[in-house]
Enzyme design. Structure first.
Site, PDB file in Angstrom:
ATOM      1  CG  ASP A   1      -0.107   9.179   0.324  1.00 12.92           C
ATOM      2  OD1 ASP A   1       0.085   7.870   1.201  1.00 12.92           O
ATOM      3  OD2 ASP A   1      -0.934   9.875   1.469  1.00 12.92           O
TER       4      ASP A   1
ATOM      5  CG  HIS B   1      -1.791  -1.342   1.194  1.00 11.24           C
ATOM      6  ND1 HIS B   1      -2.534  -0.596   0.843  1.00 11.24           N
ATOM      7  CD2 HIS B   1      -2.006  -2.122   1.319  1.00 11.24           C
ATOM      8  CE1 HIS B   1      -4.276  -1.845   0.752  1.00 11.24           C
ATOM      9  NE2 HIS B   1      -3.192  -2.684   1.489  1.00 11.24           N
TER      10      HIS B   1
HETATM   11  C1  G6P Z   1      -0.832   3.011   6.205  1.00  9.61           C
HETATM   12  C2  G6P Z   1      -1.029   1.885   6.072  1.00  9.61           C
HETATM   13  C3  G6P Z   1      -1.409   0.365   6.784  1.00  9.61           C
HETATM   14  C4  G6P Z   1      -1.365   0.966   7.419  1.00  9.61           C
HETATM   15  C5  G6P Z   1      -2.131   3.079   7.895  1.00  9.61           C
HETATM   16  C6  G6P Z   1      -2.425   2.685  10.022  1.00  9.61           C
HETATM   17  O1  G6P Z   1      -2.228   3.301   5.723  1.00  9.61           O
HETATM   18  O2  G6P Z   1      -0.497   1.831   4.410  1.00  9.61           O
HETATM   19  O3  G6P Z   1      -0.592  -0.288   6.482  1.00  9.61           O
HETATM   20  O4  G6P Z   1      -2.494   0.671   8.801  1.00  9.61           O
HETATM   21  O5  G6P Z   1      -1.419   3.357   7.618  1.00  9.61           O
HETATM   22  O6  G6P Z   1      -1.018   2.233  10.467  1.00  9.61           O
HETATM   23  P1  G6P Z   1      -1.095   2.093  11.896  1.00  9.61           P
HETATM   24  O7  G6P Z   1       0.537   1.932  11.820  1.00  9.61           O
HETATM   25  O8  G6P Z   1      -2.012   2.687  12.435  1.00  9.61           O
HETATM   26  O9  G6P Z   1      -2.046   0.351  11.355  1.00  9.61           O
END
Ligand code: G6P
Length: 469
Positions: free
Chosen positions: A375, A167
């Site tokens: 991003d 992602h």
């Molecule tokens: C981004 C990453 C995700 C992640 C999210 C939230 O979108 O690509 O993999 O889950 O951020 O971050 P966190 O560390 O809270 O999961």
């Protein structure tokens, strides 16, 4: 083969987080709420329409709750202890890989104990996926936290079709080569049949690394490895555009949007930022550009206000703590210099927001500012466009967000160039309704056509397995 899970599914999602987080209220009771971030926003609606399983961490340290069903999804929580969270999640994932993959916006740190934890946790996820997958099932592994899972899973379950989607950006070779465990990561990913990236450059960087590190011979978008063809290609992620559009045009949301404008003191113009509070998002750039516009008299407050929603994120990691302090100091500074009694220039909210409130904010905002340094995609930009069925509003968007490749009718900016960001904000604030509508209409065509279903279906089709509807 590991012990079977109570339910075996033909489609299994493996992601660091479950789509819901377990939260404990002050009275000690626990409940589930939607998890933060782009990955969950994108995948959750797609998977809820299909009876699949989803493996992930519950968001809380310690023994995971038992697997359970939640609105059409079978959820399998994975345990992470406090020390594992420290080393795997906060350490290797978010203080090594996250900054490295985002063009080293902050310096990554590399520690062997963090790497060891990353290997252990990836093995735990692989084992759980192996137990949850029915024979010949499709397993879709997500994101930078789980790059070793494809190879681990292939070893125990060669019958599976394995897809992987990253992602976040995949860095250029020169940066990736800093990683002490670069070879293991590339080999881990090569366990998949299909590796998806947000942008073609990510796939290109990856294939180049297979040549450089493993002496493989990629050709076109595939590379032969271990007697199999592995494909690497781009699949730009999106949102459930129609659903978001519907939500944002509902009478409740439209009414709430005008109430928000009133509550803000009926300003002439509202600029909006919505981000996880992360140093990659360029929140400081936006604040600085806004401050300079006030300084040079291009705008005045409270006629023009900035609303910045910063969702709490990774709050125990040092770079995030420092960054929050800096941002809050700047907000205080701007309001001290340019605000009035009952009329701040910047309305800053450090909190998560329900989807409905976000949609109303998008609908109220004359200018949406999305200015990350780097991003993978940035779904906020796409949500803003989906929310503007009224064809109002203008989008200022960083060239370094994956979304810029599709949203060419935004005001594109280089976030490193403050003068350029100021000029784009000024232009976006001054645009005529007719010109804004032309741009918005073009962007809406794109997000309507390339929506979440298109993304997921093209990934499944390329993986050679149809999603179960
Ligand atoms: C981004 C990453 C995700 C992640 C999210 C939230 O979108 O690509 O993999 O889950 O951020 O971050 P966190 O560390 O809270 O999961």
């Amino acid at each position: 083969m590991p012990a079977e899970s109570s339910t075996r599914s033909s489609v299994v999602i493996v992601a660091n987080r479950l789509p819901v987080d377990q939260v404990t209220d002050p009275d000690g009771s626990t409940r589930w709420q939607r998890s933060p971030g782009g990955l969950v926003s994108a995948l959750e609606p797609f998977m809820r329409q299909r009876s699949g399983a989803w493996l992930g961490w519950s968001g809380a340290a310690g023994d995971a709750p038992a697997e359970f069903d939640n609105e059409g999804l079978h959820l399998v929580p994975i345990t992470l202890s406090t020390e594992e969270l420290d080393r795997y999640y906060e350490g290797f994932c978010n203080a090594s890989l996250w900054p490295l993959y985002h063009d080293v916006v902050q310096p990554p740190a590399f520690h062997r104990s963090w790497w060891d934890a990353y290997v252990t946790i990836n093995a735990r996820f692989a084992e759980a996926a192996s137990a949850a997958a029915a024979p010949e099932a499709t397993v879709w592994v997500h994101d930078y936290q789980l790059q070793l899972v494809p190879a681990m899973l292939r070893k125990s379950r060669p019958d599976l079709r394995i897809g992987f989607f990253l992602h976040i950006p995949f860095p250029p070779m020169e940066l990736f080569m800093q990683l002490p465990w670069r070879r293991q990561i590339v080999e881990g990913l090569l366990g998949a049949d299909l590796i998806g990236f947000q942008r073609p450059m990510g796939a290109h960087n990856f294939l180049q690394l297979t040549r450089h590190l493993l002496k493989l011979r990629p050709s076109g978008s595939s590379v032969d490895y271990d007697g199999r063809a592995v494909r690497a290609a781009s699949f730009p992620i999106s949102i459930d555009t129609a659903a978001f559009d519907r939500l944002a045009s509902s009478p409740e949301v439209v009414e709430r949007a005008s109430a928000i404008r009133n509550e803000l003191g009926s300003p002439e113009k509202i600029i909006l930022g919505v981000d996880r509070l992360d140093y990659t998002k360029g929140i400081g750039v936006r604040l600085r550009a806004f401050e300079e516009l006030l300084q040079d008299g291009s705008i005045t407050a409270p006629e023009t206000v900035l609303v910045q929603v910063a969702t709490p994120s990774r709050e125990r990691i040092e770079h995030y703590v420092t960054m929050r302090e800096e941002i809050e100091r700047t907000v205080g500074h701007i309001n001290g210099d340019y605000g009035g009694i009952g009329g701040p220039a910047v309305h800053y909210l450090h909190q998560s927001m329900p989807k409905e409130e976000l949609a109303a904010l998008y609908r109220a905002a004359d200018v949406m500012a999305v200015t990350p340094y780097r991003d993978g995609m940035n779904l906020v930009a796409k949500e803003y466009v989906a929310a503007r069925g009224d064809l109002g509003g203008a989008l200022v968007l960083s060239e370094f967000a994956g979304a810029a490749a599709e949203l060419r009718h935004a005001f594109l900016v280089n976030p490193h160039d403050i003068t350029g960001v100021k000029a784009a904000l000024r232009d976006a604030l001054a645009i005529s309704p007719a010109a804004a509508a032309r741009r918005m209409r073009a962007m809406r065509r794109t997000v309507r056509k390339y929506d979440l279903d298109h993304w997921a279906e093209s990934f499944f089709a390329a993986l050679g397995s149809e999603p179960t509807s």
